[in-house]
Structure formats: C-alpha cells, structure tokens
Design an enzyme around this catalytic site. Structure first.
Site, PDB file in Angstrom:
ATOM      1  N   HIS A   1      -2.298   7.241  -4.889  1.00  0.00           N
ATOM      2  CA  HIS A   1      -2.468   6.132  -3.955  1.00  0.00           C
ATOM      3  C   HIS A   1      -2.576   4.845  -4.759  1.00  0.00           C
ATOM      4  O   HIS A   1      -3.155   4.828  -5.849  1.00  0.00           O
ATOM      5  CB  HIS A   1      -3.736   6.328  -3.119  1.00  0.00           C
ATOM      6  CG  HIS A   1      -4.253   5.071  -2.484  1.00  0.00           C
ATOM      7  ND1 HIS A   1      -5.305   4.341  -3.013  1.00  0.00           N
ATOM      8  CD2 HIS A   1      -3.848   4.389  -1.374  1.00  0.00           C
ATOM      9  CE1 HIS A   1      -5.525   3.279  -2.246  1.00  0.00           C
ATOM     10  NE2 HIS A   1      -4.654   3.282  -1.259  1.00  0.00           N
ATOM     11  N   ASN A  36      -2.761   0.267  -4.068  1.00  0.00           N
ATOM     12  CA  ASN A  36      -2.799  -0.833  -3.117  1.00  0.00           C
ATOM     13  C   ASN A  36      -3.094  -2.116  -3.877  1.00  0.00           C
ATOM     14  O   ASN A  36      -3.943  -2.134  -4.758  1.00  0.00           O
ATOM     15  CB  ASN A  36      -3.889  -0.585  -2.066  1.00  0.00           C
ATOM     16  CG  ASN A  36      -4.026  -1.722  -1.084  1.00  0.00           C
ATOM     17  OD1 ASN A  36      -4.705  -2.718  -1.355  1.00  0.00           O
ATOM     18  ND2 ASN A  36      -3.399  -1.579   0.066  1.00  0.00           N
ATOM     19  N   VAL A  37      -2.359  -3.163  -3.559  1.00  0.00           N
ATOM     20  CA  VAL A  37      -2.686  -4.501  -4.051  1.00  0.00           C
ATOM     21  C   VAL A  37      -2.557  -5.459  -2.881  1.00  0.00           C
ATOM     22  O   VAL A  37      -1.648  -5.330  -2.057  1.00  0.00           O
ATOM     23  CB  VAL A  37      -1.772  -4.941  -5.224  1.00  0.00           C
ATOM     24  CG1 VAL A  37      -2.121  -4.188  -6.489  1.00  0.00           C
ATOM     25  CG2 VAL A  37      -0.303  -4.764  -4.893  1.00  0.00           C
ATOM     26  N   GLY A  53      -2.561  -4.825  12.453  1.00  0.00           N
ATOM     27  CA  GLY A  53      -1.780  -3.828  11.746  1.00  0.00           C
ATOM     28  C   GLY A  53      -0.854  -3.075  12.685  1.00  0.00           C
ATOM     29  O   GLY A  53      -0.745  -3.361  13.871  1.00  0.00           O
ATOM     30  N   ARG A  54      -0.182  -2.105  12.149  1.00  0.00           N
ATOM     31  CA  ARG A  54       0.764  -1.286  12.908  1.00  0.00           C
ATOM     32  C   ARG A  54       0.362   0.159  12.706  1.00  0.00           C
ATOM     33  O   ARG A  54       0.343   0.663  11.585  1.00  0.00           O
ATOM     34  CB  ARG A  54       2.177  -1.542  12.401  1.00  0.00           C
ATOM     35  CG  ARG A  54       3.273  -0.777  13.112  1.00  0.00           C
ATOM     36  CD  ARG A  54       4.615  -1.308  12.624  1.00  0.00           C
ATOM     37  NE  ARG A  54       5.735  -0.621  13.221  1.00  0.00           N
ATOM     38  CZ  ARG A  54       6.355   0.424  12.674  1.00  0.00           C
ATOM     39  NH1 ARG A  54       5.924   0.909  11.509  1.00  0.00           N
ATOM     40  NH2 ARG A  54       7.390   0.980  13.270  1.00  0.00           N
ATOM     41  N   HIS A  98     -20.146  13.014   3.221  1.00  0.00           N
ATOM     42  CA  HIS A  98     -20.510  14.206   3.987  1.00  0.00           C
ATOM     43  C   HIS A  98     -20.162  15.493   3.243  1.00  0.00           C
ATOM     44  O   HIS A  98     -20.700  16.548   3.574  1.00  0.00           O
ATOM     45  CB  HIS A  98     -19.823  14.186   5.358  1.00  0.00           C
ATOM     46  CG  HIS A  98     -18.329  14.198   5.300  1.00  0.00           C
ATOM     47  ND1 HIS A  98     -17.599  13.123   4.849  1.00  0.00           N
ATOM     48  CD2 HIS A  98     -17.425  15.160   5.614  1.00  0.00           C
ATOM     49  CE1 HIS A  98     -16.305  13.415   4.919  1.00  0.00           C
ATOM     50  NE2 HIS A  98     -16.172  14.634   5.367  1.00  0.00           N
ATOM     51  N   SER A 136       0.853  -1.182   0.000  1.00  0.00           N
ATOM     52  CA  SER A 136       0.000   0.000   0.000  1.00  0.00           C
ATOM     53  C   SER A 136       0.889   1.233   0.000  1.00  0.00           C
ATOM     54  O   SER A 136       1.907   1.269   0.699  1.00  0.00           O
ATOM     55  CB  SER A 136      -0.908   0.005   1.231  1.00  0.00           C
ATOM     56  OG  SER A 136      -1.733   1.158   1.234  1.00  0.00           O
ATOM     57  N   HIS A 150       2.570  12.146  -1.499  1.00  0.00           N
ATOM     58  CA  HIS A 150       2.117  13.533  -1.429  1.00  0.00           C
ATOM     59  C   HIS A 150       3.235  14.444  -1.961  1.00  0.00           C
ATOM     60  O   HIS A 150       4.215  14.712  -1.254  1.00  0.00           O
ATOM     61  CB  HIS A 150       1.797  13.935   0.011  1.00  0.00           C
ATOM     62  CG  HIS A 150       0.621  13.233   0.599  1.00  0.00           C
ATOM     63  ND1 HIS A 150      -0.674  13.501   0.217  1.00  0.00           N
ATOM     64  CD2 HIS A 150       0.539  12.266   1.555  1.00  0.00           C
ATOM     65  CE1 HIS A 150      -1.511  12.738   0.915  1.00  0.00           C
ATOM     66  NE2 HIS A 150      -0.799  11.980   1.722  1.00  0.00           N
TER      67      HIS A 150
END
Length: 313
Positions: free
Chosen positions: A116, A118-119, A270-271, A185, A102, A106
């Site tokens: 971004h 992710n796989v 996770g971390r 939102h 992931s 920026h």
C-alpha cells in the site's frame, strides 16, 4: 503539527503538485505492468458535481496481480468531515481541497506481500484565515509468508527516501507507521510497516512537496523487486487459504480504522467505488480461526509482525 497559517500558498504550487501526482500514477502503473505479463490497468475517469474528480486505474485477474488499484483524486468540499477536524477543531466549518495518489496491490501468490502507498496534499480554506496546508503519505508492506531480505530492502528504501529531508525522519515515520497500521481489536500490526506521516507542514511548502515526491518515487523501486522475487514461488492450497484469512485482517483495518477511508466516505467528496478499491477480491473469515503453533503460518505473527529494527538487526 506546526502552524503554517501565514505560509504562502499559490495556485501555481497546487498545480505543480497535481502535475506530479498525475505523472506518479503513470509511472507506478507502468512499473507494475512490467511485472504482470497478462493484464493491463483499465482507467475510469470521473468527476464530482461539487468540484474535482479523478482517475481510477484497476488491474485484476492477472497471473501475478490478483487485484490492484492506483488512484488519483482531486476533490473539494464545503465542509470538513469529523475525521479531518478531530485534532484541529479550529478548522471546523472550513472548506477543503485534497489531492493525492493512493494504491493497493494484492498479488495472487501468497509468497508475495500486499503493498500500500499513499501521498497527498490537503488544504483548508476558512474565512478570516490564510489557507492551511499539509502533506501526508507513506508506504507499508503486508506479507503472508515473510522473508527477511524483503523486509530489510523495504525499510532501506524508506530510510533512503526521507532521511535526506531531516535526520530522524525515518525512525519517526516508521514508529508512526507501526502505531497507525495496528488492529487494536486483534492486538496485532497489519504488516511489517514502512513509513507513515500526516499533517506535515514543517518548513517550507517546497520542503514538504520534495519529501512527498521522494516517498512517491521510492514506492515502485522498493516493491517491484520484491514482487519479481516472489511471484513464481510454488505454493499450496493450505498457504492460499492462510493468505485469504490474513486478507480478512486487511479488510478489517481499512473499514474500521483507516482515516482515508473514513474521510472519503464521510465527506461525500470521494467516490465509493474508488475508495473501496483497496479491498481484496477474495477473503475468508472462519470462526475462531487458528494456526498450528510453531508453523510457518504462526511465524508471521510470532516473528514478522513484531516491533523490529530491520536496518540494525
């Protein structure tokens, strides 16, 4: 999602995916370092007491990349969190194994977009059931000041990555991306989209793995040329201020809606430092912040952050 509970899955399959993901992390970091003349990725290898671990790689304070991270993780857990069983209640109580790469980049220059990707592979083990596996992934682009050329090239790379695996995959995953990366939102998309898919186990394991590789390999080929084009464009303090306000939308999405963030924090596998690596280093919220109608800043939401078919006009 189709049922693959009878599909074979071996440790050899899992090892092959892990080998690929580690090499993908290396490849993406190398490609991004080629754009950034000043900084290199630092690595933080970590382990979890309940099994698994990862490699977090972070780059910061560069001339081009203000902050970025490219993370590999392979984690296990005894119980699936609610975010993982909301659509598959029959898997509640099962143990899990998850691995993936992931990343979020920026850039410093507001003319260059945030990106971004992710796989991932997810496996559930539950007594009385064969292992259940699925793939997920994608990549998306979040500009501040848009350029049509960048949007077209980005979506062409997305099309080229997945369409060979099944006619209609690009449109299906583009629509999924548009719907997923949406701030309810705020009533606006996070960016100009790309690809997003999850819970994917159509066809064989090799089919899903092959598409994951195609998506992973396409990311740097799509993003690096865009970053090269935009990294040295001049910008003003007003444009930097707009970038910081728009980054606030990025933070809102990741903390409120992102499934990966929720899974990592809820599962305990996770971390936290690695999960929140995706947040930008500087961001700004101003009460009732507005841009001038008809301005270049307004063009972002009025033109770029609308549902578009970038490949067919």
């Amino acid at each position: 999602m189709s049922d693959n509970t009878n599909a074979s899955l071996t440790r050899l399959d899992i090892a092959a995916v892990k080998t690929y993901l580690l090499s993908l992390q290396d490849q993406i970091c190398q490609a991004l370092e080629g754009v950034e003349p000043e900084r290199r990725f630092s690595e933080d290898a970590w382990d979890r007491p309940n099994g698994g671990g990862g490699r977090t790689r972070v780059i910061a304070d560069g001339q081009v990349i203000e902050k970025g991270g490219v993370n590999f993780s392979h984690v296990m857990g005894d119980h699936l969190p609610p975010s993982a069983t909301a659509d598959r209640p029959e898997l509640a109580g099962g143990s899990f194994e998850a691995m993936g790469v992931s990343l979020v980049i920026h850039p410093k220059n507001p003319m260059a977009p945030t990106s971004h990707a992710n796989v991932r592979l997810f496996i559930v083990h539950k007594e009385g059931m064969e292992p259940v596996w699925w793939f997920g992934g994608g990549f998306d682009l979040t500009p501040y000041y848009g350029f049509d050329e960048d949007c077209v090239d980005w979506h062409q790379a997305a099309f080229d990555a997945v369409e060979p695996f099944g006619e209609g995959y690009y449109q299906r995953f583009k629509t999924w991306c548009d719907e997923y990366f949406y701030l309810k939102h705020r009533g606006e998309p996070r960016g100009i989209g790309g690809l997003f898919y999850d819970d994917f186990n159509e066809g064989s394991f090799e089919h899903g793995f092959g598409m994951m590789r195609a998506v992973g390999d396409a990311y740097s080929k799509a993003y690096v040329p865009i970053l090269e084009r935009r990294k040295h464009l001049p910008f003003t303090e007003q444009q930097r201020d707009f970038q910081l306000h728009r980054r606030g939308r990025y933070v809102e999405f990741n903390l409120v809606f992102d499934r990966g963030t929720h899974f990592g924090l809820q599962s305990g596998a996770g971390r936290t430092e690695s999960i929140l690596m995706s947040l930008p280093p500087e961001v700004r919220w101003t009460y009732d912040y507005q841009v001038e109608p008809g301005s270049e800043e307004a063009k972002l939401t009025d033109y770029y952050l609308t549902s578009k078919d970038w490949l067919n006009g």
